[in-house]
Design a protein around this motif. Sequence first.
Motif, PDB file in Angstrom:
ATOM      1  N   VAL A 108      18.062   6.822   3.671  1.00 54.39           N
ATOM      2  CA  VAL A 108      17.551   6.995   5.291  1.00 54.39           C
ATOM      3  C   VAL A 108      16.248   7.464   5.196  1.00 54.39           C
ATOM      4  O   VAL A 108      15.958   8.584   4.708  1.00 54.39           O
ATOM      5  N   PRO A 109      15.425   6.684   5.779  1.00 53.42           N
ATOM      6  CA  PRO A 109      13.917   6.990   5.863  1.00 53.42           C
ATOM      7  C   PRO A 109      13.675   8.435   6.639  1.00 53.42           C
ATOM      8  O   PRO A 109      14.464   8.701   7.791  1.00 53.42           O
ATOM      9  N   GLY A 110      12.884   9.343   6.039  1.00 54.47           N
ATOM     10  CA  GLY A 110      12.809  10.368   6.761  1.00 54.47           C
ATOM     11  C   GLY A 110      13.719  11.575   6.555  1.00 54.47           C
ATOM     12  O   GLY A 110      13.655  12.796   7.253  1.00 54.47           O
ATOM     13  N   PHE A 112      14.538  13.530   4.172  1.00 53.52           N
ATOM     14  CA  PHE A 112      14.284  14.644   3.552  1.00 53.52           C
ATOM     15  C   PHE A 112      12.884  15.209   3.914  1.00 53.52           C
ATOM     16  O   PHE A 112      12.181  16.216   3.470  1.00 53.52           O
ATOM     17  N   GLY A 113      12.264  14.633   5.086  1.00 52.35           N
ATOM     18  CA  GLY A 113      10.882  14.972   5.601  1.00 52.35           C
ATOM     19  C   GLY A 113       9.791  14.271   4.964  1.00 52.35           C
ATOM     20  O   GLY A 113      10.163  13.537   4.107  1.00 52.35           O
ATOM     21  N   PRO A 114       8.643  14.509   5.166  1.00 50.04           N
ATOM     22  CA  PRO A 114       7.396  13.710   4.781  1.00 50.04           C
ATOM     23  C   PRO A 114       7.096  13.827   3.511  1.00 50.04           C
ATOM     24  O   PRO A 114       6.551  12.832   3.025  1.00 50.04           O
ATOM     25  N   PHE A 115       7.458  15.015   2.705  1.00 52.41           N
ATOM     26  CA  PHE A 115       7.453  15.018   1.272  1.00 52.41           C
ATOM     27  C   PHE A 115       7.982  13.699   0.533  1.00 52.41           C
ATOM     28  O   PHE A 115       7.744  13.348  -0.663  1.00 52.41           O
ATOM     29  N   TYR A 116       9.245  13.525   0.897  1.00 55.11           N
ATOM     30  CA  TYR A 116       9.971  12.554   0.280  1.00 55.11           C
ATOM     31  C   TYR A 116      10.565  11.461   1.451  1.00 55.11           C
ATOM     32  O   TYR A 116      11.462  11.135   1.333  1.00 55.11           O
ATOM     33  N   GLU A 117       9.355  10.862   2.055  1.00 55.82           N
ATOM     34  CA  GLU A 117       9.628  10.087   3.076  1.00 55.82           C
ATOM     35  C   GLU A 117      10.489   8.873   2.306  1.00 55.82           C
ATOM     36  O   GLU A 117      11.342   8.055   3.167  1.00 55.82           O
ATOM     37  N   ASP A 118       9.897   8.338   1.012  1.00 57.42           N
ATOM     38  CA  ASP A 118      10.845   7.222   0.460  1.00 57.42           C
ATOM     39  C   ASP A 118      12.004   7.235  -0.277  1.00 57.42           C
ATOM     40  O   ASP A 118      12.311   6.606  -1.180  1.00 57.42           O
ATOM     41  N   GLY A 119      12.476   8.574   0.012  1.00 61.48           N
ATOM     42  CA  GLY A 119      13.747   8.968  -0.786  1.00 61.48           C
ATOM     43  C   GLY A 119      13.350   9.886  -1.990  1.00 61.48           C
ATOM     44  O   GLY A 119      14.173  10.449  -2.823  1.00 61.48           O
ATOM     45  N   GLY A 120      12.064   9.872  -2.401  1.00 58.68           N
ATOM     46  CA  GLY A 120      11.444  10.818  -3.369  1.00 58.68           C
ATOM     47  C   GLY A 120      12.254  10.477  -4.735  1.00 58.68           C
ATOM     48  O   GLY A 120      12.431   9.731  -5.301  1.00 58.68           O
ATOM     49  N   PRO A 121      12.167  11.686  -5.760  1.00 64.28           N
ATOM     50  CA  PRO A 121      12.818  11.624  -6.843  1.00 64.28           C
ATOM     51  C   PRO A 121      14.220  11.070  -6.912  1.00 64.28           C
ATOM     52  O   PRO A 121      14.794  10.452  -7.897  1.00 64.28           O
ATOM     53  N   HIS A 122      15.068  11.352  -6.046  1.00 59.11           N
ATOM     54  CA  HIS A 122      16.615  10.866  -5.949  1.00 59.11           C
ATOM     55  C   HIS A 122      16.393   9.136  -5.954  1.00 59.11           C
ATOM     56  O   HIS A 122      17.231   8.744  -6.767  1.00 59.11           O
TER      57      HIS A 122
END
Length: 293
Positions: A108-110, A112-122
């Motif tokens: 889901v975009p956004g 986790f907030g702006p730091f992990y906008e693209d899903g981040g490490p997960h």
Amino acid sequence: MTQTNTTHTDTKSTGKTVLVTGGTGKTGRRTAARLRELGVKTRAASRSGETPFDWADRTTWQAALDGVDAVYIVPLDSSPSPTPAFVEQAVASGVRRLVLLSARGVDVPGYFGPFYEDGGPHAEGEAAVRASGASWTILRPGWFAQNFSEGVFLDGVRAGELALPTGGGAAAFVDADDIAAVAVAALTEDGHDGEVYELSGPRALGIADVLDEIAKVTGTRAAYVPVEEAAFRAGLVAQGLPEDEAAIWTDGMKPIRTSQEAPVTDGVRRALGRPPRDIADFVRDAAAAGAWS
């Protein structure tokens, strides 16, 4: 599919070995304990555990992986993630089954907030296991119930006041015991390959509701105090947390505040053929173990 009559693989019967990273953490230690109860040869790995393993030190990876057939991956929550490199090394070492602890909302975009906008490490970890060539299962739990008994909310509960930027939002808090049970099923049974299990509890509660449940059992109620995000973040920095980490923690509360964590999902039932444990079950067991004494 619902695993009501599951078929066990040969993980136990042939003496195969399962590696559990994060072996001393909330889900890792529970997963390792359940595997051992089943008679599965289990290697619990962490920086301070019986099998040395450090995500930040790749020289520790190979010894942990030698002779391992399946891995429960509890990833490092940082980006770029070391999970893809670890997955590549695991498969090269002969690992044929991967069970990844990911997170609710990774797609889901956004979320986790702006730091992990693209899903981040997960998201990076999920892409790695999907492309690994090994059998894989992905677990996507929401916020853990155990955060109230052994995690970030515990000090506030014990102190009698829990101040969070979660407003009137709610979450279907998932019991870490359920996460471990699904991980063990995916590691030891057939029928879970290629599955993505969204894991939640059976009902949504606000922070105040959970504190009420704890009070019913313990007789002592902590007060829930809603605070603004900026004040919460500043408080974390004042406690010594770096600015970027404080921002990530604050952003992490957003899915509760917005009730994105509230919908009940079917992952536990699909994986185990039973409903998830209720928050009341968690509170009863945690209180009996002395979590809030």
